[in-house]
Design an enzyme around this catalytic site. Structure first.
Site, PDB file in Angstrom:
ATOM      1  N   HIS A  44       0.512  -1.235  -0.065  1.00  0.00           N
ATOM      2  CA  HIS A  44       0.203  -0.129  -0.316  1.00  0.00           C
ATOM      3  C   HIS A  44       0.463   1.574  -0.405  1.00  0.00           C
ATOM      4  CE1 HIS A  44      -4.365   1.431   1.096  1.00  0.00           C
ATOM      5  NE2 HIS A  44      -3.538   3.133   1.193  1.00  0.00           N
ATOM      6  N   HIS A  90     -10.716   3.195  -1.448  1.00  0.00           N
ATOM      7  CA  HIS A  90     -10.317   2.245   0.385  1.00  0.00           C
ATOM      8  C   HIS A  90     -11.573   1.133   0.363  1.00  0.00           C
ATOM      9  CE1 HIS A  90     -10.340   4.287   4.431  1.00  0.00           C
ATOM     10  NE2 HIS A  90      -9.243   4.453   4.326  1.00  0.00           N
TER      11      HIS A  90
END
Length: 733
Positions: A44, A90
């Site tokens: 990430h 998200h």
């Protein structure tokens, strides 16, 4: 260190990573340092699987002020003003806890924008869900996820006073195990008043502002760097909890701060919290930093340095301030009733030195953790399924009459109006929205300081990307740009959110590599550089990944806010023209999916010159006042495009179009559009001098929808168009 193997496994680090860490430090790391490396080297944060393929994106143009590498991208929109924008995912948090996952996604992208000194003026989102039809467990859960995600997005944006002006919502079984929530924010500011995420100047204080730090979100970046399994329900503690009221205070405090010459740099605490923000700020400047973690405002008792560094509590910022202005900065944030504390200072050591009640608990060189993160050259392999689906055509299936096909496609959740979604969003707050949700194609806001308008469109057809990962990604750039152009704005730049499955699967990595090449080719040819973006991998559950989904948000500028082009019919008696030439293209089409539950075939041909010519044609024709409305032909083809224009406007239409096959009214050919004009003579005079083929196909008026042999009452179309979505999503309430 005891249980080292288990510690490394829980931090998603390999033994090779551990040896690398020891080499960087020159010693064994402690648990805090392992946690920091784990977060910074997570997929990430480090883009270790994707970095290889992201290089080479077109990122420069005369209107680009800031490209990738900062909190958000920035383009010049003229008259001393700039647009600041970015899109981020998200996905994993929203699948675990839809309301808070989606809400904090909105909060994070808002901070990325106002961190740059811009006031957020528009939100959008791109949402993908699984099957919502029926009464089985999956469908019921997906409807629950839809309701939670939409409520989270709406509540956060509404509380912030930022309009959500558009987006897209897509449904397919490919997302049953992993929904996608991609959030976009655009802000505006003066082009010479942009702030960057840097910490420089020896002795300059580092100040923490915003909410107190708690234990929520611990391990979030690492969690989002792995696939889901049945045990993933236990990950709920890794989902952050948002507070939009605090974020609103933080926004206003930061914008007040930016009016003064106090700030050296500022960074949002997003993924990996205080760890990523501090290392990135120091890394961009080649500086070092000392931080005293016991000075960080805490929301919970007995928190440890590990928890302070890795918490992803929301609504927090890290600011590097000019020495001597600490009191002035503290006073501003106290005025807005926010926590604020001087927690460190900039050094020239090139190291991050962390202290806990006077004891040094971590000492890490900044550049290596940023620059020596693993860059993986993962195996790639063309997926075997492509050979199985490439030659499938609609002729392989039973014949369906066009009226039945129309009814099926038009009632698809992909097609019908999403008022149930966008009516939960405040789209008119700030009073700048010119083209609002439900208006079709791009959404538009005015720039009140200049009288110009900004058009935005978020687009991606995952079916196209499944049958042709490279072409589908290019088509997403084309579609988003086409929608912006149909509003009369010149497309200028994109931000992307590249959502893919497990990169450890060579076929997924091939899809990703191909998608990047498609975006590169499209952006280079269409002159729409990439200025910001995000990669989301490991969108996979129990070995089943999502369709490749490179979401693209295009931003364009219209010189006149009063000359925004609508996408639905404007008056009866107008003449309609087809721009471009419709072929026989059903690969990845809604026709094949809705009628035969199949995603297969070859993608329609892509021609960037034709695409750009279409954009320029519509923009120029609009400037000359020749058009009443324009809408591109996309999902469902010509017939569905016309039906949406008719249903949205309540105005009938009669069209007869000569095509090679009667089914071609549903063909999804690229670089085609419908335009409405009330002056066909002037339009044709203009069009004859252009590069875009045009054909007169009918006119508006009456209460019927007529497209070749399909005849429907407008009232019937509107009934389906405006009621269908709510009926499905609320079927179990």
């Amino acid at each position: 260190m005891q249980n080292l193997d288990e510690i490394l496994r829980s931090h998603k680090l390999t033994q090779e990573d551990y040896e690398h860490i020891k080499k960087i430090l020159g010693r064994e790391p402690n648990l805090l340092e392992i946690g920091i490396f784990s977060a910074m080297w997570s997929e990430h944060c480090s883009y270790k699987s994707s970095k290889k393929y992201l290089s080479g994106f077109p990122t420069k143009a005369k209107w680009v002020i800031q490209g990738p590498g900062e909190n958000a991208g920035v383009i010049d929109i003229g008259d001393g003003m700039a647009a600041v924008f970015k899109m981020e995912s998200h996905n994993h948090p929203s699948f675990i806890e839809p309301y808070q996952g989606a809400a904090t996604g909105v909060g994070g992208i808002l901070r990325d924008v106002f961190t740059m000194g811009a006031r957020p003026v528009a939100n959008m989102n791109a949402l993908r869900f699984g099957n919502v039809h029926g009464d089985d467990t999956i469908a019921r859960h997906q409807r629950y996820l839809v309701r939670g995600v939409v409520a989270g997005i709406g509540d956060y944006g509404n509380c912030m006073g930022v309009p959500t002006i558009g987006g897209e919502t897509f449904f397919d079984e490919a997302y049953n195990g992993n929904i996608l929530v991609n959030a976009f924010t655009l802000g505006t500011c003066k082009s010479d008043e942009i702030f960057y995420g840097r910490a420089e100047g020896i002795g300059n204080p580092v100040i923490y502002v915003g909410s107190k730090t708690g234990r929520d979100g611990l391990g979030g970046a690492v969690m989002s760097s792995d696939s889901f399994t049945e045990e993933s329900k236990s990950l709920r503690p890794t989902v952050q909890v948002g507070d939009p009221f605090t974020e609103k205070l933080l926004l206003e405090a930061c914008l007040e701060l930016f009016k003064h010459d106090y700030v050296v740099g500022i960074q949002d605490m997003g993924a990996a919290g205080l760890t990523s923000s501090s290392f990135e700020m120091a890394g961009r400047s080649g500086s070092g930093m000392v931080m005293h973690l016991d000075k960080v405002p805490a929301r919970e008792e007995n928190m440890t340095p590990y928890e302070f560094m890795l918490s992803e509590s929301q609504e927090r910022m890290l600011i590097c301030v000019k020495k001597g202005f600490e009191k002035e900065v503290i006073d501003i944030f106290k005025k807005w009733e926010l926590d604020v504390a001087v927690i460190g200072e900039v050094t020239d050591t090139g190291r991050m030195e962390l202290f806990w009640h006077g004891e040094k608990v971590a000492d890490i060189p900044v550049d290596p953790i940023n620059e020596e993160a693993p860059v993986l050259d993962r195996p790639v392999q063309r997926p075997k399924y492509l050979d199985e689906i490439a030659d499938v055509t609609i002729d392989d299936f039973p014949s369906v009459d066009n009226e039945h096909a129309f009814d099926t496609l038009f009632s698809s959740l992909e097609v019908v109006n999403k008022a149930w979604v966008y009516e939960q969003y405040d789209s008119m707050v700030q009073t700048n929205t010119v083209k609002h949700p439900g208006s079709l194609d791009a959404s538009v806001i005015r720039v009140k300081e200049t009288g110009k308008a900004i058009a935005i469109s978020c687009d991606c057809n995952p079916r196209y990307c499944y049958i042709d990962p490279r072409g589908g990604a290019a088509a997403a750039v084309m579609e988003s740009g086409r929608n912006v152009a149909m509003s009369g704005a010149v497309p200028l730049a994109i931000t992307d959110c590249l959502n893919y499955g497990n990169p450890e699967n060579p076929e997924i990595m091939w899809q990703f590599a191909e998608g990047c090449e498609g975006i590169k080719a499209a952006c280079a040819s269409l002159q729409t550089p990439v200025v910001s973006g995000n990669v989301s991998l490991y969108n996979e559950t129990n070995g089943t990944g999502i369709f490749p989904t490179p979401s693209i948000a295009m931003v364009g500028v219209n010189e006149d806010q009063h000359n925004v082009l609508p996408s639905a019919f404007q008056k009866a008696g107008s003449t309609l023209y087809l721009l471009g030439e419709i072929g026989h293209h059903f690969g990845g089409s809604l026709y094949m999916k809705a009628l035969f539950s199949t995603v297969a075939g070859k993608l329609a041909p892509i021609d960037f010159e034709k695409e750009r010519a279409l954009w320029d044609f519509v923009v120029e024709a609009n400037k000359k006042g020749l058009l009443c409305a324009a809408k591109d032909i996309s999902t469902g083809g010509l017939a569905i495009t016309l039906a949406k224009m008719a249903a949205t406007s309540g105005i009938g239409v009669t069209c007869q179009v000569a095509l090679g096959d009667k089914r071609d009214i549903f063909s999804e050919t690229f670089s085609c559009a419908i335009v409405e004009t009330s002056d066909p003579e002037a339009f044709e005079k203009f069009a004859f001098g252009g590069k875009v083929p045009f054909t007169k196909i009918g006119q508006t008026g009456g209460k019927k929808f007529v497209c070749n042999e399909i005849i429907k009452d407008i009232s019937f179309l509107q009934d389906v168009f405006y009621k269908r979505f709510k009926e499905v999503i609320e079927s179990d309430i």
